[in-house]
Design an enzyme around this catalytic site. Structure first.
Site, PDB file in Angstrom:
ATOM      1  N   ASP A 120      -6.137  -8.943   5.779  1.00 14.87           N
ATOM      2  CA  ASP A 120      -7.234  -9.535   6.560  1.00 14.87           C
ATOM      3  C   ASP A 120      -8.558  -9.045   5.986  1.00 14.87           C
ATOM      4  O   ASP A 120      -8.591  -8.533   4.867  1.00 14.87           O
ATOM      5  CB  ASP A 120      -7.064  -9.226   8.065  1.00 14.87           C
ATOM      6  CG  ASP A 120      -7.187  -7.744   8.376  1.00 14.87           C
ATOM      7  OD1 ASP A 120      -7.566  -6.956   7.478  1.00 14.87           O
ATOM      8  OD2 ASP A 120      -6.913  -7.364   9.529  1.00 14.87           O
ATOM      9  N   HIS A 176       0.848  -1.195   0.000  1.00 11.16           N
ATOM     10  CA  HIS A 176       0.000   0.000   0.000  1.00 11.16           C
ATOM     11  C   HIS A 176       0.884   1.244   0.000  1.00 11.16           C
ATOM     12  O   HIS A 176       1.893   1.289   0.691  1.00 11.16           O
ATOM     13  CB  HIS A 176      -0.903  -0.004   1.239  1.00 11.16           C
ATOM     14  CG  HIS A 176      -1.765   1.216   1.335  1.00 11.16           C
ATOM     15  ND1 HIS A 176      -2.776   1.458   0.440  1.00 11.16           N
ATOM     16  CD2 HIS A 176      -1.745   2.263   2.194  1.00 11.16           C
ATOM     17  CE1 HIS A 176      -3.353   2.617   0.756  1.00 11.16           C
ATOM     18  NE2 HIS A 176      -2.750   3.123   1.808  1.00 11.16           N
TER      19      HIS A 176
HETATM   20  C1  GRF Z   1       1.580   0.816  -5.814  1.00 12.14           C
HETATM   21  O1  GRF Z   1       2.142   2.033  -5.435  1.00 12.14           O
HETATM   22  C2  GRF Z   1       0.688   0.263  -4.734  1.00 12.14           C
HETATM   23  O2  GRF Z   1       1.078   0.598  -3.455  1.00 12.14           O
HETATM   24  C3  GRF Z   1      -0.623   0.902  -5.060  1.00 12.14           C
HETATM   25  O3  GRF Z   1      -0.679   0.870  -6.466  1.00 12.14           O
HETATM   26  C4  GRF Z   1       0.625   0.966  -6.993  1.00 12.14           C
HETATM   27  C5  GRF Z   1       0.790  -0.106  -8.015  1.00 12.14           C
HETATM   28  O4  GRF Z   1       1.679   0.284  -8.986  1.00 12.14           O
HETATM   29  N1  GRF Z   1      -1.702   0.226  -4.408  1.00 12.14           N
HETATM   30  P1  GRF Z   1       2.176  -0.754 -10.091  1.00 12.14           P
HETATM   31  O5  GRF Z   1       0.972  -1.295 -10.825  1.00 12.14           O
HETATM   32  O6  GRF Z   1       2.960  -1.834  -9.409  1.00 12.14           O
HETATM   33  O7  GRF Z   1       3.034   0.061 -11.005  1.00 12.14           O
END
Ligand code: GRF
Length: 201
Positions: A142, A110
């Site tokens: 979770d 995240h």
């Molecule tokens: C990441 O920064 C992740 O934390 C967020 O979406 C982004 C995904 O980027 N939830 P990618 O598709 O791996 O370039």
């Protein structure tokens, strides 16, 4: 034998790419054995195909209920016999059948320092709130939204003049390094979860 890793994506797949590159290194300890997306034509699936990794696409709209989609997702992922499943920018919440099957070995990355700024607008919410430090969090999924036990975090400074795009990209750069390092450690060493504490020996 390297740990079998399945990666779920919705977007460009830069995190996936970093993992695919790491898995090429002898001794990394993991191998991406399958990639799934919740929509057609993602950059992530394209990257997997280029690397010769089997893929699937399962759009929620193709199912009459969310439970049916979740059961299909569970079956698709299970067919790869993963040791670890990673959500890397997968923009859907999985349901009970998925968690029953993969709970405790399903992790998500995240783009904020949880428990601050859960949900899909981590960088925007961090800018709006005016924090000076944000970052990225790897956690065990979770039933909640970005509430699971934390594996690792990396801090990123919010610079004067940052907008959502510049901050998003700076977080991604730090996130990729953290993710590759931690997934490798989890794959090589294993890990335990005790309440909210995740330990990689
Ligand atoms: C990441 O920064 C992740 O934390 C967020 O979406 C982004 C995904 O980027 N939830 P990618 O598709 O791996 O370039």
């Amino acid at each position: 034998m390297p740990a079998r890793l399945v990666v779920l994506v919705s977007g460009t797949g830069t995190n996936l790419q970093a993992l695919l590159d790491a898995c090429d290194e002898p001794g990394y300890g993991a191998s991406v054995v399958g990639v799934g997306a919740d929509r057609a034509a993602t950059g992530g699936v394209e990257r997997a195909r280029s690397a010769g990794v089997p893929t699937f696409e399962l759009a929620l709209q193709a199912f009459s209920t969310r439970e049916e989609w979740d059961a299909a997702l569970t079956a698709k992922v299970a067919a790869f016999e993963p040791d670890l499943v990673l959500s890397a920018g997968f923009l859907k919440l999985v349901g009970t059948s998925f968690l029953r099957r993969f709970g405790g070995r399903f992790v998500n990355t995240h783009n904020a320092l949880l428990p601050s700024f859960p949900g899909i607008h981590g960088p925007r919410d961090a800018i709006d709130h005016g924090v000076r430090i944000t970052g990225a969090t790897l956690f065990v999924v979770d039933e909640g939204v970005d509430t699971g036990a934390i594996v690792e975090q990396v801090a990123v400074r919010v610079e004067n003049g940052d907008d959502v795009e510049t901050l998003t990209q700076r977080i991604k750069a730090a996130e990729r390094v953290m993710l590759v390092e931690q997934i490798g450690r989890m794959a090589r060493e294993g890990f335990t979860i005790d309440g909210r504490k995740v330990t990689i020996p």
